[in-house]
Design a protein around this motif. Structure first.
Motif, PDB file in Angstrom:
ATOM      1  N   ALA A  47      -6.479  20.084 -64.687  1.00 30.00           N
ATOM      2  CA  ALA A  47      -6.664  18.822 -63.973  1.00 30.00           C
ATOM      3  C   ALA A  47      -5.956  18.812 -62.630  1.00 30.00           C
ATOM      4  O   ALA A  47      -6.402  18.169 -61.684  1.00 30.00           O
ATOM      5  CB  ALA A  47      -6.165  17.668 -64.835  1.00 30.00           C
ATOM      6  N   GLY A  48      -4.832  19.535 -62.527  1.00 32.52           N
ATOM      7  CA  GLY A  48      -4.053  19.533 -61.302  1.00 32.52           C
ATOM      8  C   GLY A  48      -4.403  20.642 -60.336  1.00 32.52           C
ATOM      9  O   GLY A  48      -3.698  20.837 -59.333  1.00 32.52           O
ATOM     10  N   ALA A  49      -5.472  21.380 -60.596  1.00 25.73           N
ATOM     11  CA  ALA A  49      -5.883  22.448 -59.677  1.00 25.73           C
ATOM     12  C   ALA A  49      -6.292  21.857 -58.337  1.00 25.73           C
ATOM     13  O   ALA A  49      -7.090  20.922 -58.280  1.00 25.73           O
ATOM     14  CB  ALA A  49      -7.026  23.255 -60.272  1.00 25.73           C
ATOM     15  N   ARG A  50      -5.736  22.384 -57.262  1.00 27.65           N
ATOM     16  CA  ARG A  50      -6.092  21.923 -55.919  1.00 27.65           C
ATOM     17  C   ARG A  50      -7.480  22.444 -55.531  1.00 27.65           C
ATOM     18  O   ARG A  50      -7.947  23.456 -56.029  1.00 27.65           O
ATOM     19  CB  ARG A  50      -5.070  22.445 -54.922  1.00 27.65           C
ATOM     20  CG  ARG A  50      -3.915  21.532 -54.555  1.00 27.65           C
ATOM     21  CD  ARG A  50      -3.171  20.943 -55.679  1.00 27.65           C
ATOM     22  NE  ARG A  50      -1.998  20.193 -55.188  1.00 27.65           N
ATOM     23  CZ  ARG A  50      -1.086  19.675 -55.984  1.00 27.65           C
ATOM     24  NH1 ARG A  50      -1.211  19.804 -57.296  1.00 27.65           N
ATOM     25  NH2 ARG A  50      -0.068  19.017 -55.487  1.00 27.65           N
ATOM     26  N   HIS A  51      -8.113  21.727 -54.604  1.00 26.22           N
ATOM     27  CA  HIS A  51      -9.451  22.123 -54.157  1.00 26.22           C
ATOM     28  C   HIS A  51      -9.452  23.541 -53.596  1.00 26.22           C
ATOM     29  O   HIS A  51     -10.379  24.319 -53.852  1.00 26.22           O
ATOM     30  CB  HIS A  51      -9.960  21.144 -53.100  1.00 26.22           C
ATOM     31  CG  HIS A  51     -10.069  19.735 -53.582  1.00 26.22           C
ATOM     32  ND1 HIS A  51     -10.714  19.394 -54.749  1.00 26.22           N
ATOM     33  CD2 HIS A  51      -9.604  18.564 -53.060  1.00 26.22           C
ATOM     34  CE1 HIS A  51     -10.662  18.078 -54.919  1.00 26.22           C
ATOM     35  NE2 HIS A  51      -9.990  17.567 -53.916  1.00 26.22           N
ATOM     36  N   ASP A  52      -8.435  23.892 -52.830  1.00 24.81           N
ATOM     37  CA  ASP A  52      -8.389  25.226 -52.246  1.00 24.81           C
ATOM     38  C   ASP A  52      -8.290  26.293 -53.331  1.00 24.81           C
ATOM     39  O   ASP A  52      -8.875  27.376 -53.208  1.00 24.81           O
ATOM     40  CB  ASP A  52      -7.202  25.341 -51.291  1.00 24.81           C
ATOM     41  CG  ASP A  52      -7.200  26.647 -50.526  1.00 24.81           C
ATOM     42  OD1 ASP A  52      -8.049  26.813 -49.639  1.00 24.81           O
ATOM     43  OD2 ASP A  52      -6.349  27.512 -50.830  1.00 24.81           O
ATOM     44  N   ALA A  53      -7.555  25.996 -54.405  1.00 23.78           N
ATOM     45  CA  ALA A  53      -7.432  26.948 -55.509  1.00 23.78           C
ATOM     46  C   ALA A  53      -8.766  27.155 -56.209  1.00 23.78           C
ATOM     47  O   ALA A  53      -9.100  28.274 -56.623  1.00 23.78           O
ATOM     48  CB  ALA A  53      -6.376  26.466 -56.505  1.00 23.78           C
ATOM     49  N   VAL A  54      -9.544  26.093 -56.351  1.00 20.93           N
ATOM     50  CA  VAL A  54     -10.871  26.211 -56.963  1.00 20.93           C
ATOM     51  C   VAL A  54     -11.773  27.081 -56.099  1.00 20.93           C
ATOM     52  O   VAL A  54     -12.469  27.978 -56.596  1.00 20.93           O
ATOM     53  CB  VAL A  54     -11.500  24.811 -57.162  1.00 20.93           C
ATOM     54  CG1 VAL A  54     -12.937  24.937 -57.652  1.00 20.93           C
ATOM     55  CG2 VAL A  54     -10.674  23.993 -58.148  1.00 20.93           C
TER      56      VAL A  54
END
Length: 254
Positions: A47-54
């Motif tokens: 849930a806490g994954a940042r957009h850049d990480a995705v």
């Protein structure tokens, strides 16, 4: 109030929101993890994954590359580095894009409440269940994005050229030169995106191009009357949504 990236929470506090307490979730183990499920049938996005990480996840680039490529176009660099996947969904902002892409892929939210653990709801259905979710003190743990069946190729295409008033996503699974299943999603017109399964299962890719216009018009006609205010020409969004969806279908067929 729980807070991970905090972009929407802080913005709403500027407008008068006054939660009695904020609980920062940054210290929760693996809240930002992106990994293959133990059953190897889905990608689990914390849930806490940042957009850049995705957008840059090695796991997603290997298993669902179209999702990573679409996600890298979301927002500006400041928001991509701070905003989270769950926050994008829970904000219930019509112009946000996470729900459009995840609904197209048949993703589900895994969450807990005061009374239960590990509940699951399809992202495409969350809009109608959001009020109950917040009343029960829901907390998202991760997003579960199913992988295509063995021998099946999955494509995800996305048009955000008219965002925030309109976005269109198309997911098509193909095998043996024919469509297995397809889903179109239209965002920007309602609090939550409209998702529609396309009746093209079994259609050969070589024939899909000729059916693109009719399939797109039929899908858009099923969309409820838009609820997000629009001060332009009447029915403009519905007309353009059909055109954009037809283009995406043609792109897959090509």
């Amino acid at each position: 109030m729980a807070m991970a990236g905090g972009i929407d929470v802080v913005n709403r506090m500027k407008d008068g929101l006054a939660p009695p307490a904020l609980v920062l979730l940054g210290g929760v183990a693996d809240i930002d993890a992106i990994r293959l499920s133990p059953q190897r049938d889905a990608i689990e996005v914390g849930a806490g994954a940042r957009h850049d990480a995705v957008a840059n996840s090695d796991v997603l680039l290997a298993w669902l590359p179209d999702l990573a490529r679409c996600w890298e176009r979301i927002a500006n660099i400041r928001i991509r580095m701070q905003g989270t996947v769950a926050g994008n969904l829970l904000a219930l902002m019509s112009g946000y894009e996470g729900a459009v892409l995840l609904s197209a892929l048949g993703a589900s939210m895994v969450y807990s409440t005061r009374d239960s653990r590990g509940d699951m709801i399809a992202v495409r259905k969350f809009g109608e269940a959001a009020d109950s979710f917040f009343e029960r003190g829901g907390l998202v743990e991760k997003l579960r994005v199913p992988l295509p069946m063995a021998g099946t190729t999955r494509r995800l295409l996305y048009d955000r050229s008219l965002r925030p008033i309109l976005t269109v996503a198309l997911r098509i699974d193909c095998a043996g030169g024919a469509v297995v299943s397809a889903c179109a999603v239209i965002g920007g017109c309602h609090r939550w995106p409209f998702a529609c399964d396309l009746p093209v299962a079994g259609v050969a890719l070589s024939e899909l191009h000729a059916q693109a216009d009719g399939t797109a018009r039929s899908a858009v006609r099923q969309m409820p009357e838009p609820t997000v205010p629009w001060f332009g020409v009447a029915n403009y969004r519905e007309t353009v949504a059909s055109v954009l969806l037809s283009r995406l279908i043609r792109e897959v067929a090509a």
